[in-house]
Motif scaffolding. Structure first.
Motif, PDB file in Angstrom:
ATOM      1  N   ARG A 108     -16.404   4.789 -65.941  1.00 39.83           N
ATOM      2  CA  ARG A 108     -15.388   5.001 -65.099  1.00 39.83           C
ATOM      3  C   ARG A 108     -15.467   4.668 -63.573  1.00 39.83           C
ATOM      4  NH1 ARG A 108     -15.728  11.244 -66.685  1.00 39.83           N
ATOM      5  NH2 ARG A 108     -18.041  10.569 -66.040  1.00 39.83           N
ATOM      6  N   GLN A 109     -16.551   4.113 -63.117  1.00 36.94           N
ATOM      7  CA  GLN A 109     -16.864   3.689 -61.801  1.00 36.94           C
ATOM      8  C   GLN A 109     -16.803   2.234 -61.664  1.00 36.94           C
ATOM      9  OE1 GLN A 109     -20.684   4.394 -60.115  1.00 36.94           O
ATOM     10  NE2 GLN A 109     -19.724   5.367 -58.239  1.00 36.94           N
ATOM     11  N   ARG A 110     -16.108   1.708 -60.689  1.00 36.16           N
ATOM     12  CA  ARG A 110     -16.046   0.100 -60.436  1.00 36.16           C
ATOM     13  C   ARG A 110     -17.561  -0.159 -59.811  1.00 36.16           C
ATOM     14  NH1 ARG A 110     -10.731  -1.495 -60.388  1.00 36.16           N
ATOM     15  NH2 ARG A 110      -9.204  -0.048 -59.980  1.00 36.16           N
ATOM     16  N   LEU A 111     -17.935  -1.517 -60.250  1.00 38.30           N
ATOM     17  CA  LEU A 111     -19.199  -1.767 -59.777  1.00 38.30           C
ATOM     18  C   LEU A 111     -19.373  -1.906 -58.307  1.00 38.30           C
ATOM     19  CD1 LEU A 111     -19.317  -4.829 -62.292  1.00 38.30           C
ATOM     20  CD2 LEU A 111     -20.012  -2.520 -62.584  1.00 38.30           C
ATOM     21  N   GLY A 112     -18.362  -2.084 -57.501  1.00 32.98           N
ATOM     22  CA  GLY A 112     -18.642  -1.961 -56.249  1.00 32.98           C
ATOM     23  C   GLY A 112     -19.087  -0.685 -55.513  1.00 32.98           C
ATOM     24  N   ASN A 113     -18.327   0.311 -56.146  1.00 34.79           N
ATOM     25  CA  ASN A 113     -18.551   1.519 -55.612  1.00 34.79           C
ATOM     26  C   ASN A 113     -20.051   2.204 -56.174  1.00 34.79           C
ATOM     27  OD1 ASN A 113     -15.938   1.759 -54.645  1.00 34.79           O
ATOM     28  ND2 ASN A 113     -14.996   2.830 -56.331  1.00 34.79           N
ATOM     29  N   CYS A 114     -20.504   1.651 -57.465  1.00 34.26           N
ATOM     30  CA  CYS A 114     -21.692   2.142 -57.851  1.00 34.26           C
ATOM     31  C   CYS A 114     -22.801   1.239 -56.824  1.00 34.26           C
ATOM     32  CB  CYS A 114     -21.838   1.259 -59.184  1.00 34.26           C
ATOM     33  SG  CYS A 114     -23.613   1.452 -59.939  1.00 34.26           S
ATOM     34  N   LEU A 115     -22.647  -0.118 -56.528  1.00 28.00           N
ATOM     35  CA  LEU A 115     -23.546  -0.486 -55.469  1.00 28.00           C
ATOM     36  C   LEU A 115     -23.258   0.413 -53.946  1.00 28.00           C
ATOM     37  CD1 LEU A 115     -23.630  -4.359 -55.868  1.00 28.00           C
ATOM     38  CD2 LEU A 115     -25.541  -2.657 -56.280  1.00 28.00           C
ATOM     39  N   LEU A 166     -16.854  -6.625 -68.114  1.00 28.98           N
ATOM     40  CA  LEU A 166     -18.239  -7.717 -68.082  1.00 28.98           C
ATOM     41  C   LEU A 166     -18.671  -7.922 -69.475  1.00 28.98           C
ATOM     42  CD1 LEU A 166     -17.614  -6.930 -65.034  1.00 28.98           C
ATOM     43  CD2 LEU A 166     -20.252  -7.190 -64.672  1.00 28.98           C
ATOM     44  N   SER A 167     -19.335  -9.325 -69.583  1.00 33.02           N
ATOM     45  CA  SER A 167     -19.935  -9.632 -70.825  1.00 33.02           C
ATOM     46  C   SER A 167     -21.222  -8.791 -70.521  1.00 33.02           C
ATOM     47  CB  SER A 167     -20.266 -11.051 -70.965  1.00 33.02           C
ATOM     48  OG  SER A 167     -21.016 -11.424 -69.881  1.00 33.02           O
ATOM     49  N   GLY A 168     -22.046  -9.054 -71.821  1.00 37.66           N
ATOM     50  CA  GLY A 168     -23.447  -8.380 -71.721  1.00 37.66           C
ATOM     51  C   GLY A 168     -24.305  -8.889 -70.711  1.00 37.66           C
ATOM     52  N   GLY A 169     -24.393 -10.323 -70.610  1.00 43.42           N
ATOM     53  CA  GLY A 169     -25.234 -11.151 -69.482  1.00 43.42           C
ATOM     54  C   GLY A 169     -24.695 -10.638 -68.237  1.00 43.42           C
ATOM     55  N   VAL A 227     -22.937  -5.665 -50.551  1.00 47.05           N
ATOM     56  CA  VAL A 227     -22.540  -5.555 -51.741  1.00 47.05           C
ATOM     57  C   VAL A 227     -22.359  -7.097 -52.532  1.00 47.05           C
ATOM     58  CG1 VAL A 227     -20.636  -4.996 -53.435  1.00 47.05           C
ATOM     59  CG2 VAL A 227     -21.498  -3.391 -51.870  1.00 47.05           C
ATOM     60  N   ALA A 228     -21.429  -7.810 -51.385  1.00 48.75           N
ATOM     61  CA  ALA A 228     -21.158  -9.227 -51.810  1.00 48.75           C
ATOM     62  C   ALA A 228     -22.560 -10.212 -51.972  1.00 48.75           C
ATOM     63  CB  ALA A 228     -19.964  -9.728 -50.607  1.00 48.75           C
ATOM     64  N   GLN A 229     -23.390  -9.944 -50.943  1.00 51.10           N
ATOM     65  CA  GLN A 229     -24.718 -10.631 -51.061  1.00 51.10           C
ATOM     66  C   GLN A 229     -25.569 -10.565 -52.279  1.00 51.10           C
ATOM     67  OE1 GLN A 229     -28.254  -9.911 -48.632  1.00 51.10           O
ATOM     68  NE2 GLN A 229     -27.126 -11.022 -47.201  1.00 51.10           N
ATOM     69  N   LEU A 252     -23.055 -13.246 -59.577  1.00 53.98           N
ATOM     70  CA  LEU A 252     -21.692 -12.701 -59.695  1.00 53.98           C
ATOM     71  C   LEU A 252     -20.911 -12.990 -58.791  1.00 53.98           C
ATOM     72  CD1 LEU A 252     -22.672  -9.150 -61.164  1.00 53.98           C
ATOM     73  CD2 LEU A 252     -21.872 -11.396 -62.629  1.00 53.98           C
ATOM     74  N   GLU A 253     -19.692 -12.779 -58.466  1.00 53.25           N
ATOM     75  CA  GLU A 253     -18.715 -12.994 -57.515  1.00 53.25           C
ATOM     76  C   GLU A 253     -18.071 -11.827 -56.825  1.00 53.25           C
ATOM     77  OE1 GLU A 253     -15.546 -15.618 -58.916  1.00 53.25           O
ATOM     78  OE2 GLU A 253     -16.973 -17.012 -60.094  1.00 53.25           O
ATOM     79  N   GLU A 254     -17.717 -11.958 -55.879  1.00 48.95           N
ATOM     80  CA  GLU A 254     -17.108 -10.564 -54.987  1.00 48.95           C
ATOM     81  C   GLU A 254     -16.023 -10.016 -55.716  1.00 48.95           C
ATOM     82  OE1 GLU A 254     -15.157  -8.039 -52.727  1.00 48.95           O
ATOM     83  OE2 GLU A 254     -14.047  -9.791 -53.324  1.00 48.95           O
ATOM     84  N   ARG A 255     -15.329 -10.774 -56.679  1.00 56.31           N
ATOM     85  CA  ARG A 255     -14.289 -10.062 -57.386  1.00 56.31           C
ATOM     86  C   ARG A 255     -14.812  -9.105 -58.421  1.00 56.31           C
ATOM     87  NH1 ARG A 255     -13.541 -12.694 -62.215  1.00 56.31           N
ATOM     88  NH2 ARG A 255     -14.903 -14.592 -62.545  1.00 56.31           N
TER      89      ARG A 255
END
Length: 278
Positions: free
Chosen positions: A103-110, A150-153, A129-131, A138-141
């Motif tokens: 339930r958490q966006r990846l950017g918030n997790c980082l 996301l895929s498994g990889g 986060v972007a770095q 991965l990309e900033e988006r």
């Protein structure tokens, strides 16, 4: 040889079950040096993952001691000691989806990891986060995505980024590529090699796959029934193993041109969905 990063001395771990006590790790001693990649191999139940979890601080040893740069590792008592531990070692698990909040966006997790441990000087949280995402391909988006998108990889790439966020000296990878397709597995292994070349991070790489260990590790330790049976330079051990158990492990790896025995081919034909159709 440089001073050790991690030293484990006579680690033992016992679990209590309804039928009695089970010793999963029995007097294991090992050393990880700065900047190296150490492989820990063995079949299921050999004690390799339990050993890794103790070094990561996720399991307390029943007996024995773990030293980080010569200082005994103790369970963290407060936020400050947790930060110290986070900068020592981070862990990447086999199933990245299971270790992420769906339930958490990846950017918030980082962002949470960075809020606790801080960003490098001169970088804002968003810039770091972007770095981190860029470092793992991965990309900033992707920072706006949920894990299910996301895929498994890609999820495993993100799990690696999260592990790198506190700038740890040791990253422990527990079967981190075993659940991935072969082509994706190769990409993640190449990424891990590149990341180690770009920094001073050390790896403890837990795997049952000898080909994977050969690709990313400098030294290897072979475990069986909770004990170390052989250790040394990865090429030396996997090319000319001395212990009978290691010899059997190496011999069990299919070589070029290998074909399954006749009984396996018959079993596959019998299991084919085409049989019995009219």
């Amino acid at each position: 040889m440089t001073d050790a990063l991690v030293t484990a001395e006579r680690l033992t771990k016992s679990f209590h079950t309804a039928s009695g006590s089970v010793r999963a790790v029995d007097s294991v001693s090992l050393t990880i040096f700065p900047g190296e990649s150490l492989g820990l191999v063995g079949e299921s139940g050999s004690g390799k993952s339990t050993t890794a979890r103790m070094i990561a601080g996720l399991e307390p040893p029943t007996s024995g001691e773990i030293l980080f740069r010569g200082t005994p590792v103790r369970p963290p008592r407060n936020l400050a000691s947790r930060r110290v531990q986070a900068r020592r070692a981070q862990m990447v698990f086999q199933d990245p989806f299971g270790s992420l909040d769906p339930r958490q966006r990846l950017g918030n997790c980082l962002g949470e990891v960075i809020a606790v441990n801080g960003a490098p000087a001169g970088l804002s949280r968003a810039e770091y986060v972007a770095q981190l995402l860029e470092r793992v391909g991965l990309e900033e988006r992707h920072s706006h995505s949920y894990p299910r998108a996301l895929s498994g990889g890609q999820r495993q790439r993100f799990a690696i980024a999260r592990a790198l966020a506190p700038s740890p000296e040791l990253v422990i990878l527990d079967e981190a590529v075993s659940a991935l397709d072969v082509s994706v597995q190769a990409q993640i292994l190449n990424l891990l090699v590149e990341l180690r070349q770009q920094s001073d991070v050390s790896y403890l790489f837990v795997s049952h796959d000898l080909a994977v260990v050969r690709q990313v590790c400098d030294r290897v330790i072979v475990m069986r029934h909770g004990e170390i049976v052989e250790e040394g330079d990865v090429e030396a051990v996997l090319t000319s193993p001395s212990h009978p158990y290691t010899q059997r492990l190496v011999a069990s790896v299919p070589s070029r041109g290998w074909r399954p025995p006749e009984r396996m081919r018959v079993a596959r034909r019998d299991a084919s969905p085409e049989r019995g159709r009219v």
